[in-house]
Design a protein around this motif. Structure first.
Motif, short mmCIF file in Angstrom:
data_model
loop_
_atom_site.label_atom_id
_atom_site.label_comp_id
_atom_site.label_asym_id
_atom_site.label_seq_id
_atom_site.Cartn_x
_atom_site.Cartn_y
_atom_site.Cartn_z
N TYR A 162 -7.78 1.43 -9.97
CA TYR A 162 -7.89 1.55 -8.51
C TYR A 162 -7.69 2.98 -8.02
CZ TYR A 162 -8.59 -3.35 -7.54
OH TYR A 162 -9.15 -4.61 -7.44
N SER A 208 -7.40 -0.38 -1.94
CA SER A 208 -7.00 0.32 -3.16
C SER A 208 -5.53 0.72 -3.11
CB SER A 208 -7.87 1.57 -3.36
OG SER A 208 -9.24 1.23 -3.45
N GLY A 307 -12.28 -4.07 -8.20
CA GLY A 307 -12.18 -2.61 -8.27
C GLY A 307 -13.42 -1.94 -8.82
#
Length: 328
Positions: A162, A208, A307
């Protein structure tokens, strides 16, 4: 020489103030989270230690300081003892470049309301965030426990994955501000906050950041129904407290970054600049707590797919679109 001594003294004072404020906010963010989640779940939350349970954070600190600090048999003692400090220290160091307001003049001397205004401040934040991965990985590996090792591996894979979407989401912000300095980025939002022109980057960054701080629904490195407590399973006393403290300092760091990068930083009408920044940080923290009380935990394959297959490609597309619009 006198100017150097005065500058050094001011730096130490700013460091001490930031450290005290961050510690106080981290302690009472735990109280806010417990009370807020309790209201979402129709229960009371802490209400015994002090009025409305306000002394509960102090009681928790005393409890952790007085609990026995144990080291498992077979653990790598040095890395086991150092890992919590790595997590907490990197979280605190990220605050060094977060500006709290415009410059002020005191005794004829211009004092910036930031510990240090680096021209690569954003890169420094990412560097400290990357170093935090070592604390999680070393804590899991050095514990000599399969549950902790699995949690450490999960944590390292998640945070590294991430970081890519987190960094890419901010490339358009740097393109708009023409600087990596967080102070310059706030100054570039004098006319309008960047959330108005970069909503996609804002959404990618927030998701994120939540994954980086290992918050529900991204708390796979801890996952108590699978890994007991994950990478800090074998920790006790204040070393467990440092992992806990690092998590909540990370929440405030990312709240500060969201405020500085997308919400105009300290800018706002009527109230003093530092109050505006603290309000924005608190609102971001409350949003993250609300998400924790609302969404279930993802599966690990869903976490990685989000992700790598959604956020990273979307961030790359956003960079290209921003560049094309800028050229036009």
């Amino acid at each position: 020489m006198l100017a150097w001594v005065a500058g050094f003294f001011i730096l130490i004072v700013k460091l001490a103030l930031v450290l005290l404020v961050v510690l106080f906010m981290a302690a009472y963010l735990v109280w806010v989270e417990r009370k807020f989640l309790a209201r979402l779940q129709i229960r009371y939350g802490p209400n015994r230690a002090g009025i409305f349970g306000l002394l509960q954070p102090i009681a928790d600190v005393v409890k952790m300081l007085t609990k026995e600090d144990t080291v498992p048999e077979g653990a790598d003692r040095i890395f086991f003892l150092l890992a919590p400090a790595v997590v907490a220290a990197t979280a605190f160091l990220m605050f060094a470049t977060v500006p709290f307001g415009a410059d002020i003049t005191l005794w004829g001397r211009r004092i910036p309301l930031v510990v240090t205004d680096l021209n690569i401040g954003l890169l420094f934040v990412f560097a400290m965030s990357s170093l935090g991965v070592y604390g999680v990985a070393l804590g899991g590996w050095s514990s000599n426990s399969k549950y902790a090792l699995l949690g450490g591996i999960r944590g390292a894979a998640q945070m590294i994955s991430y970081e890519l979407s987190l960094g890419l989401s901010l490339v358009p912000v740097v393109m708009l501000a023409h600087s990596f300095s967080l102070v310059d980025i706030v100054q570039a939002q004098a006319r309008y906050p960047f959330i108005l022109v970069q909503p996609v980057a804002f959404i990618i960054f927030v998701i994120s950041a939540m994954a980086e701080s290992k918050r529900i629904p991204f708390d796979l490195p801890e996952a108590e129904n699978e890994l007991v407590a994950g990478y800090h399973t074998e920790y006790s006393g204040m070393r467990f407290g440092l992992f806990f403290l690092g998590e909540y300092v990370h929440i405030m760091v990312f709240g500060g970054l969201v405020s500085v990068l997308f919400l105009g930083g300290w800018r706002g009408p009527l109230l003093p600049p530092i109050v505006w920044l603290l309000v924005k940080i608190l609102l971001v923290a409350l949003f993250m707590i609300w998400v924790r009380g609302t969404l279930p935990r993802l599966r690990y394959d869903q976490l990685m797919a989000l992700g790598w297959k959604v956020l990273t490609p979307l961030a790359l597309v956003n960079i290209v679109v921003t560049a094309v619009i800028g050229l036009i």
